[in-house]
Design a protein around this motif. Structure first.
Motif, PDB file in Angstrom:
ATOM      1  N   ALA A  52     -46.054  26.107  -2.937  1.00 29.34           N
ATOM      2  CA  ALA A  52     -46.013  24.748  -3.470  1.00 29.34           C
ATOM      3  C   ALA A  52     -46.684  23.815  -2.476  1.00 29.34           C
ATOM      4  O   ALA A  52     -46.021  23.135  -1.704  1.00 29.34           O
ATOM      5  N   PRO A  53     -48.011  23.800  -2.420  1.00 21.60           N
ATOM      6  CA  PRO A  53     -48.705  22.973  -1.436  1.00 21.60           C
ATOM      7  C   PRO A  53     -48.357  21.500  -1.605  1.00 21.60           C
ATOM      8  O   PRO A  53     -48.148  21.015  -2.708  1.00 21.60           O
ATOM      9  N   ALA A  54     -48.287  20.810  -0.479  1.00 20.31           N
ATOM     10  CA  ALA A  54     -47.970  19.387  -0.479  1.00 20.31           C
ATOM     11  C   ALA A  54     -49.077  18.641   0.242  1.00 20.31           C
ATOM     12  O   ALA A  54     -49.708  19.169   1.158  1.00 20.31           O
ATOM     13  N   ARG A  55     -49.307  17.400  -0.182  1.00 19.81           N
ATOM     14  CA  ARG A  55     -50.313  16.609   0.516  1.00 19.81           C
ATOM     15  C   ARG A  55     -50.092  15.136   0.224  1.00 19.81           C
ATOM     16  O   ARG A  55     -49.412  14.759  -0.733  1.00 19.81           O
ATOM     17  N   TRP A  56     -50.675  14.312   1.094  1.00 22.13           N
ATOM     18  CA  TRP A  56     -50.676  12.872   0.890  1.00 22.13           C
ATOM     19  C   TRP A  56     -51.861  12.535  -0.012  1.00 22.13           C
ATOM     20  O   TRP A  56     -52.984  12.949   0.252  1.00 22.13           O
ATOM     21  N   VAL A  57     -51.594  11.796  -1.078  1.00 24.19           N
ATOM     22  CA  VAL A  57     -52.621  11.559  -2.093  1.00 24.19           C
ATOM     23  C   VAL A  57     -52.799  10.058  -2.303  1.00 24.19           C
ATOM     24  O   VAL A  57     -51.821   9.329  -2.516  1.00 24.19           O
ATOM     25  N   ALA A  58     -54.041   9.604  -2.248  1.00 25.17           N
ATOM     26  CA  ALA A  58     -54.351   8.200  -2.515  1.00 25.17           C
ATOM     27  C   ALA A  58     -54.215   7.915  -4.006  1.00 25.17           C
ATOM     28  O   ALA A  58     -54.394   8.814  -4.838  1.00 25.17           O
ATOM     29  N   PRO A  59     -53.901   6.663  -4.381  1.00 23.57           N
ATOM     30  CA  PRO A  59     -53.721   6.334  -5.803  1.00 23.57           C
ATOM     31  C   PRO A  59     -54.899   6.742  -6.683  1.00 23.57           C
ATOM     32  O   PRO A  59     -54.705   7.253  -7.790  1.00 23.57           O
ATOM     33  N   ALA A  60     -56.122   6.543  -6.203  1.00 27.64           N
ATOM     34  CA  ALA A  60     -57.286   6.909  -7.019  1.00 27.64           C
ATOM     35  C   ALA A  60     -57.317   8.405  -7.292  1.00 27.64           C
ATOM     36  O   ALA A  60     -57.740   8.848  -8.373  1.00 27.64           O
ATOM     37  N   ASP A  61     -56.865   9.203  -6.324  1.00 26.88           N
ATOM     38  CA  ASP A  61     -56.848  10.654  -6.508  1.00 26.88           C
ATOM     39  C   ASP A  61     -55.675  11.091  -7.386  1.00 26.88           C
ATOM     40  O   ASP A  61     -55.773  12.083  -8.118  1.00 26.88           O
ATOM     41  N   ILE A  62     -54.558  10.362  -7.305  1.00 20.68           N
ATOM     42  CA  ILE A  62     -53.412  10.693  -8.159  1.00 20.68           C
ATOM     43  C   ILE A  62     -53.815  10.624  -9.624  1.00 20.68           C
ATOM     44  O   ILE A  62     -53.420  11.459 -10.444  1.00 20.68           O
ATOM     45  N   ARG A  63     -54.629   9.641  -9.966  1.00 19.31           N
ATOM     46  CA  ARG A  63     -55.031   9.469 -11.365  1.00 19.31           C
ATOM     47  C   ARG A  63     -55.842  10.649 -11.881  1.00 19.31           C
ATOM     48  O   ARG A  63     -55.933  10.873 -13.085  1.00 19.31           O
ATOM     49  N   ARG A  64     -56.446  11.402 -10.977  1.00 18.17           N
ATOM     50  CA  ARG A  64     -57.267  12.542 -11.391  1.00 18.17           C
ATOM     51  C   ARG A  64     -56.490  13.856 -11.384  1.00 18.17           C
ATOM     52  O   ARG A  64     -57.006  14.876 -11.835  1.00 18.17           O
ATOM     53  N   LEU A  65     -55.272  13.832 -10.860  1.00 17.68           N
ATOM     54  CA  LEU A  65     -54.486  15.063 -10.785  1.00 17.68           C
ATOM     55  C   LEU A  65     -53.787  15.354 -12.113  1.00 17.68           C
ATOM     56  O   LEU A  65     -53.380  14.428 -12.825  1.00 17.68           O
ATOM     57  N   PRO A  66     -53.614  16.641 -12.445  1.00 19.59           N
ATOM     58  CA  PRO A  66     -52.758  16.989 -13.593  1.00 19.59           C
ATOM     59  C   PRO A  66     -51.292  16.855 -13.172  1.00 19.59           C
ATOM     60  O   PRO A  66     -50.774  17.674 -12.420  1.00 19.59           O
ATOM     61  N   VAL A  67     -50.641  15.809 -13.640  1.00 20.48           N
ATOM     62  CA  VAL A  67     -49.283  15.480 -13.208  1.00 20.48           C
ATOM     63  C   VAL A  67     -48.304  15.752 -14.347  1.00 20.48           C
ATOM     64  O   VAL A  67     -48.588  15.431 -15.510  1.00 20.48           O
ATOM     65  N   ALA A  68     -47.155  16.336 -14.016  1.00 23.79           N
ATOM     66  CA  ALA A  68     -46.106  16.582 -15.009  1.00 23.79           C
ATOM     67  C   ALA A  68     -45.711  15.268 -15.678  1.00 23.79           C
ATOM     68  O   ALA A  68     -45.639  14.216 -15.034  1.00 23.79           O
TER      69      ALA A  68
END
Length: 230
Positions: free
Chosen positions: A201-217
């Motif tokens: 379960a990799p973890a990382r610090w993510v900037a808001p602009a990158d969060i928008r591009r992630l597949p999020v539950a």
């Protein structure tokens, strides 16, 4: 009706008429009771000249007269034989089996910020919501305080130590097909530890602009939307 076959129609209207007429206790949303009712109606269809007319008459009787609410019993040609009418319990039929109680699962979602970045974890590739990203935290054990569950979950998933800054900020309920997730949202700050390298379960610090591009539950996307991050 369409093909001239002598087969009883058992839709919701027909089932309601028959359930009230004979005080049938079955739940006709299920296949087996519908099949049994069709067998019971078959002799009547075999004895009539026009099976299609009888089927249509039964459906219209249920739709227009023997309605789910406020049935027009005075206009019903079967009123003299109707057992539910005699007992005054038309509203109790047809019966409905209570739906099984959907279990709840308690979990926490921890909001941790470092500068302009937010802590996110990726779920393992297999299993429920495999490969999607979400806020850290995870399942909460029985009688476990939310803040304690937050510390444990973040440590296990990311290797970081945190301290809850606030009590439960919000509670979000999200329905799955076989359970309801009750997700308690907690803000926290990092107090120590280092992000785990690799792992399931990799973890990382993510900037808001990158969060928008992630597949999020979906449930976690709702939380991020409240934070203005998606």
């Amino acid at each position: 009706i369409c093909f001239g076959e002598r087969v009883p129609v058992v839709d919701g209207n027909v089932a309601r008429v028959c359930a009230r007429l004979w005080l049938l206790e079955d739940d006709f949303r299920q296949a087996a009771p519908r099949a049994s009712l069709a067998d019971a109606l078959q002799p009547a269809l075999d004895a009539t000249e026009s099976a299609g007319d009888l089927n249509q008459a039964m459906m219209e009787l249920g739709a227009l007269v023997c309605r789910p609410r406020r049935p027009e019993c005075g206009a019903c040609p079967l009123v003299a034989a109707c057992r539910a009418r005699r007992r005054g319990c038309q509203a109790d039929y047809p019966r409905r089996t209570p739906a099984p109680r959907v279990p709840e699962r308690q979990a926490v979602a921890v909001v941790v910020r470092r500068g302009a970045a937010w802590l996110m974890v990726r779920r393992p590739g297999d299993g429920l919501l495999g490969g999607l990203w979400e806020l850290p935290g995870g399942g909460r054990q029985a009688d476990e305080p939310p803040a304690q569950a937050a510390r444990r979950g973040v440590r296990e998933q990311t290797g970081l130590e945190i301290e809850a800054e606030e009590a439960v900020e919000a509670t979000l309920r999200h329905a799955f097909s076989h359970f309801t997730l009750v997700l308690q949202v907690i803000r926290a700050r990092r107090t120590g530890g280092w992000l785990k390298a690799g792992g399931g379960a990799p973890a990382r610090w993510v900037a808001p602009a990158d969060i928008r591009r992630l597949p999020v539950a979906t449930a976690h996307r709702k939380i991020l939307a409240r934070l203005g991050l998606v």
